[in-house]
Enzyme design. Structure first.
Site, PDB file in Angstrom:
ATOM      1  N   GLY A  54      33.712  59.266  23.517  1.00 59.47           N
ATOM      2  CA  GLY A  54      32.950  59.152  24.754  1.00 59.47           C
ATOM      3  C   GLY A  54      31.566  59.760  24.589  1.00 59.47           C
ATOM      4  O   GLY A  54      31.311  60.492  23.630  1.00 59.47           O
ATOM      5  N   CYS A  81      37.098  61.708  18.046  1.00 56.22           N
ATOM      6  CA  CYS A  81      35.720  62.060  18.382  1.00 56.22           C
ATOM      7  C   CYS A  81      35.695  62.943  19.633  1.00 56.22           C
ATOM      8  O   CYS A  81      36.145  64.073  19.588  1.00 56.22           O
ATOM      9  CB  CYS A  81      34.871  60.803  18.541  1.00 56.22           C
ATOM     10  N   TYR A  82      35.194  62.439  20.782  1.00 54.57           N
ATOM     11  CA  TYR A  82      35.196  63.274  21.988  1.00 54.57           C
ATOM     12  C   TYR A  82      36.617  63.695  22.349  1.00 54.57           C
ATOM     13  O   TYR A  82      36.836  64.805  22.840  1.00 54.57           O
ATOM     14  CB  TYR A  82      34.561  62.529  23.165  1.00 54.57           C
ATOM     15  N   HIS A 166      35.909  57.769  13.618  1.00 56.43           N
ATOM     16  CA  HIS A 166      36.535  56.683  14.381  1.00 56.43           C
ATOM     17  C   HIS A 166      37.409  55.821  13.455  1.00 56.43           C
ATOM     18  O   HIS A 166      36.892  54.956  12.738  1.00 56.43           O
ATOM     19  CB  HIS A 166      35.476  55.811  15.042  1.00 56.43           C
ATOM     20  N   GLU A 168      39.337  53.491  14.373  1.00 58.48           N
ATOM     21  CA  GLU A 168      39.545  52.172  14.957  1.00 58.48           C
ATOM     22  C   GLU A 168      38.545  51.126  14.514  1.00 58.48           C
ATOM     23  O   GLU A 168      38.777  49.925  14.695  1.00 58.48           O
ATOM     24  CB  GLU A 168      39.550  52.271  16.490  1.00 58.48           C
ATOM     25  N   ASP A 224      43.243  29.887  25.895  1.00 62.10           N
ATOM     26  CA  ASP A 224      43.828  30.851  26.816  1.00 62.10           C
ATOM     27  C   ASP A 224      44.534  30.176  27.990  1.00 62.10           C
ATOM     28  O   ASP A 224      45.682  30.505  28.312  1.00 62.10           O
ATOM     29  CB  ASP A 224      42.753  31.811  27.338  1.00 62.10           C
ATOM     30  N   LYS A 366      42.879  37.970  21.675  1.00 65.36           N
ATOM     31  CA  LYS A 366      42.869  36.545  21.322  1.00 65.36           C
ATOM     32  C   LYS A 366      43.879  36.207  20.231  1.00 65.36           C
ATOM     33  O   LYS A 366      44.571  35.184  20.331  1.00 65.36           O
ATOM     34  CB  LYS A 366      41.459  36.141  20.870  1.00 65.36           C
TER      35      LYS A 366
END
Length: 513
Positions: A54, A81-82, A166, A168, A224, A366
């Site tokens: 954040g 991180c944060y 990070h 991710e 979708d 997706k």
């Protein structure tokens, strides 16, 4: 959900990527703003928490905090991180501004063996201005970097871990494996989130929501809406009626393909409505992208309300909203990340809408949608067709949308897809995730047949992505781009210049509007 992870969002634009990586581990997760009430978070029965990054500093007034019930739960925690800094601050450690900020790629050096990442230095992605200067009691340093003596820390006895980097993002080598080790190893969550389990859970939820009522499905021919309709049809059969609206803003031959797919391949009752003139009349003179999206959303619902009168006024409407739609449309009071744009499936719907929405794909990415579509037995050409936004060519025809400009864009886009298909660059297993043409409200001078032209320009957009939350521009071979450009300027009246978009997401979005 007996096997789930709760992800708490402290305002990071990467928070959705954390969710994506957890899903890659075949584990269900949900993303909550950091201050979500206890009852809502604990309702999914999480086995662990992940705290996102954040933009705040923990020592600022009104900085986001870790709610007490999370620590009292005694469940494993991974702070990123944060999230790591908030965990440190909450447990009595120290966080201070760093004299040497770290942004971008960095190398992390493990200090001791641990269950989170293997031995040996590895590349990570850093994005922080504060750093841990002393860890809380019970914690030990796991790794360091050039500017962070505590690039990773842990209290193994309590299952608490913190990462200053990070995991991710793709720039962190082995980041998904780090998350997998926490989720399935340290937290002990069973990896049972599979296409079949998604179908089973969705069928159950759809039946509970709609009961014996009839349901309308909005189908556009896109991946979708097609998968959403097929999933609802699996749940309630003939209670479903699909409505397809030809807006005049679809791709080449799409209206005919949609009718064949739903009536003949899926056996779904389908009502086809040609409303092209209505849409072009409503869009006349409009150039603001948000206004255009809201017009499409308003018209979309009004047409469905009219069709609903003919089949007994069903109260439920199926939409193919997926997770990136929700994330990018999120308002500040629903999510701590900034609003990017309004998706017509989400923020563009009128407030007096008379339908209750059925959105079976709302929390799927997706690639999960495609996997579900294949598991449902949908035709491969339907599951793997190019993604297409709900507002259609509206958001790819910059400036005013007229029948002439839409036809121009449709023709150019068909040429691009034709050439990329012939080159093996799109489709299942191909390198390019999404490609399309954008028509620009820009005219430039050209020369054709020794005569001066002053016509519109178009841009090619082609990206590589796994989750559509981040994307890189595709390196299409020059000879393919040359063929596309030559065909467009020769075959499409009104276009005399073709350019190529080489911007990643972020900072750009995939669509131009």
């Amino acid at each position: 959900m007996p096997n789930s992870i709760a992800i708490l969002d402290f305002g990071s634009q990467y928070a959705q990527l954390i969710a994506r990586r957890v899903r890659e581990c075949h584990v269900y997760c949900e993303l909550f703003p950091w201050d979500t009430p206890r009852e809502k978070i604990m309702a999914i029965n999480p086995k662990a928490f992940i705290l996102s990054g954040g933009p705040s500093s923990v020592y600022e007034a009104d900085a986001p905090i870790i709610q007490l019930f999370i620590l009292e739960s005694k469940l494993p925690i991974l702070g990123i991180c944060y999230g790591m800094q908030a965990l440190t601050h909450a447990l009595g450690g120290s966080v201070d501004a760093s004299a040497h900020r770290e942004y971008g790629k960095a190398v992390v050096e493990p200090i001791m063996a641990n269950d989170l990442f293997p031995a040996g230095d590895f590349q990570v992605w850093m994005s922080h201005g504060d750093r841990i200067t002393s860890v809380p009691e019970g914690f030990v340093a796991l790794a360091k970097s050039g500017s962070s003596p505590f690039a990773a820390m842990a209290d193994p006895a309590r299952g608490y871990f913190g990462l200053q980097f990070h995991p991710e993002v793709n720039h962190t080598i082995g980041g998904t494996e780090i998350i997998r080790r926490f989720v399935t190893g340290i937290a002990g969550v069973e990896p049972d989130w599979t296409p079949q389990s998604i179908i089973d859970l969705s069928v159950e939820r759809i039946r509970q929501q709609v009961g014996s009522n009839r349901v309308l499905a909005a189908v556009s021919g896109g991946v979708d809406s097609s998968v959403a309709a097929a999933l609802v049809h699996r749940a309630i059969g003939d209670q479903l009626v699909a409505v397809f609206v030809n807006t005049g803003l679809l791709r080449k031959d799409e209206p005919e393909q949609v009718v064949i797919a739903f009536r003949e391949m899926l056996g779904v009752e389908l009502i086809a409505v040609n409303a092209a003139d209505e849409y072009f009349d409503a869009l006349r003179g409009q150039t603001d992208p948000e206004i255009k999206r809201k017009i499409v959303g308003e018209k979309f619902i009004r047409i469905f309300e009219e069709q609903a009168k003919h089949i007994g006024l069903p109260q439920f409407l199926v939409q193919g909203t997926i997770y990136p739609d929700v994330v990018e449309s999120s308002a500040p009071d629903r999510n701590k990340a900034d609003k990017i744009k309004t998706h017509h499936n989400v923020g563009g719907l009128p407030k007096d809408m008379k339908f209750q929405l059925v959105e079976p794909l709302r929390y799927l990415f997706k690639d999960e949608v495609r996997a579900v579509g294949e598991a449902l037995g949908l035709p491969s050409e339907m599951v793997w067709r190019q993604p297409f936004p709900g507002p259609g060519l509206t958001v790819r025809c910059l400036g005013e949308v007229t029948p002439e400009r839409a036809a121009r864009l449709r023709a150019a886009d068909a040429i691009l897809i034709d050439e990329l298909t012939a080159a093996g660059l799109i489709g299942k297993g191909a390198g390019t995730s999404q490609a399309f043409v954008v028509l620009l409200p820009v005219r430039s001078v050209g020369v054709m047949g020794d005569q001066r032209t002053y016509q519109e320009a178009c841009a090619i957009r082609a990206v590589l992505t796994d989750d559509f939350m981040t994307a890189d521009w595709a390196r299409i071979p020059y000879d393919v781009l040359a063929r596309v450009s030559t065909r467009i300027v020769n075959e499409v009246r009104g276009i005399n210049r073709v350019v190529y978009d080489i911007t990643s997401k972020p900072p750009a979005t995939i669509e131009w509007e």
